[in-house]
Design an enzyme around this catalytic site. Structure first.
Site, PDB file in Angstrom:
ATOM      1  N   LYS A 102       2.376   3.922  -4.106  1.00 33.29           N
ATOM      2  CA  LYS A 102       2.500   4.427  -2.735  1.00 33.29           C
ATOM      3  C   LYS A 102       3.545   3.603  -2.004  1.00 33.29           C
ATOM      4  O   LYS A 102       3.499   2.367  -2.024  1.00 33.29           O
ATOM      5  CB  LYS A 102       1.161   4.316  -1.999  1.00 33.29           C
ATOM      6  CG  LYS A 102       1.221   4.751  -0.534  1.00 33.29           C
ATOM      7  CD  LYS A 102      -0.072   4.442   0.180  1.00 33.29           C
ATOM      8  CE  LYS A 102      -0.295   2.959   0.387  1.00 33.29           C
ATOM      9  NZ  LYS A 102       0.707   2.346   1.321  1.00 33.29           N
ATOM     10  N   ASP A 128      -6.346   2.675   2.091  1.00 32.88           N
ATOM     11  CA  ASP A 128      -5.250   3.432   1.495  1.00 32.88           C
ATOM     12  C   ASP A 128      -5.708   4.424   0.429  1.00 32.88           C
ATOM     13  O   ASP A 128      -4.897   5.207  -0.074  1.00 32.88           O
ATOM     14  CB  ASP A 128      -4.224   2.476   0.860  1.00 32.88           C
ATOM     15  CG  ASP A 128      -3.261   1.892   1.879  1.00 32.88           C
ATOM     16  OD1 ASP A 128      -3.204   2.419   3.001  1.00 32.88           O
ATOM     17  OD2 ASP A 128      -2.569   0.918   1.537  1.00 32.88           O
TER      18      ASP A 128
END
Length: 291
Positions: free
Chosen positions: A11, A138
């Protein structure tokens, strides 16, 4: 025994604005998030003794297995789902650890996707969403790894965005940058608001040049405090910016991984080769941020 596999892509925060600090101590943020082709790999062997094996180039830095987010996500979903079919995970680590790439969160999300697949659970199942949120801030955005705007503490997600492919180089100088120390250096008091959330015209970001202009106007607010804690991040950014064809150099997340954006995969590969030759102690990887 039957095995299933999932990739856990890195990410990357193309932008990261800190909007303020809540009374409970958490920070509100706004971030345009993309995912790289570079990934960890996770395999689930069904009906084997429950556990996790970790190997791969960056496995040594992954910490104690018992603390791994793969097992935490499994426990969170198992505690919410009766009769969940489980097994043993094998994680191959390619991504640097605690590096601003959401590697642990991506691994946890991959574990949830595997468990969903083998148990016939829909992606929008509230138990999955709750397990992702309980595992880490996250993890929800990593569940369906496509470009999005992430707000709140990471729990408010936009619809997927249609962005152009972005050839890139990721560089990590192999130094630790604890996230809590970076946020602490911002010095925000509980309840303090820095700015309001912005509106994003998704259609205008489909063109690469327009997207890069937008990114240049929306920096990573955690970059200055991270650079103060680890000055080598400034060296990484300067080295990336000095590569021929680099359109933008920036730090991802709370660091220390930085990225450079290029127009072509060939230019990114050439830059990565140059950086690997001149900075052999750094972790360097060419990749693509793709929709």
């Amino acid at each position: 025994m039957v095995c299933f596999s999932e990739r856990a892509p890195a990410k990357v925060n193309l932008t990261l604005r800190i909007l303020g600090k809540r009374a409970d101590g958490y920070h509100d943020l706004e971030s345009l998030v993309v995912f790289a082709l570079l990934a960890d790999e996770l395999t689930l062997t069904l009906d084997a003794p429950i556990g996790l094996d970790v190997n791969g180039p960056t496995a040594a830095a992954a910490g104690e297995v018992g603390d791994n987010l793969v097992l935490r996500a499994t426990r969170e979903l198992g505690g919410r789902t009766d009769g969940l079919r489980l097994g043993r995970f094998a994680l191959t680590k390619h991504l640097p650890v605690a590096a601003g790439l959401g590697g642990g969160s991506a691994d946890a999300a991959a574990a949830l996707r595997l468990l969903m697949r083998v148990n016939g659970i829909a992606r929008d199942n509230p138990n999955v969403v709750a397990a992702a949120r309980a595992t880490g801030a996250d993890v929800p955005v990593c569940l369906d790894p496509r470009p999005r705007v992430m707000r709140g503490i990471g729990d408010v997600l936009s619809a997927p965005l249609d962005l152009p492919a972005l050839p890139a180089v990721l560089v990590n100088p192999r130094v630790p940058v604890p996230t809590k120390d970076v946020f602490a250096r911002l010095g925000l008091a509980p309840g303090e608001q820095r700015r309001d959330a912005s509106e994003i015209d998704a259609k205008s970001l489909r063109d690469r040049d327009a997207l890069i202009r937008y990114l240049a106007s929306k920096p990573n607010d955690l970059e200055p405090p991270a650079r103060a804690l680890q000055p080598v991040i400034s060296d990484v950014l300067a080295a990336l910016a000095g590569c021929e064809g680099c359109r933008l150099a920036r730090m991802s997340g709370s660091g220390a991984t930085c990225f450079g954006l290029f127009d072509t995969g060939a230019a990114a590969a050439t830059a990565a080769q140059h950086l690997s030759g001149t900075r052999p102690a750094w972790w360097v990887a060419p990749t693509v941020f793709a929709s």
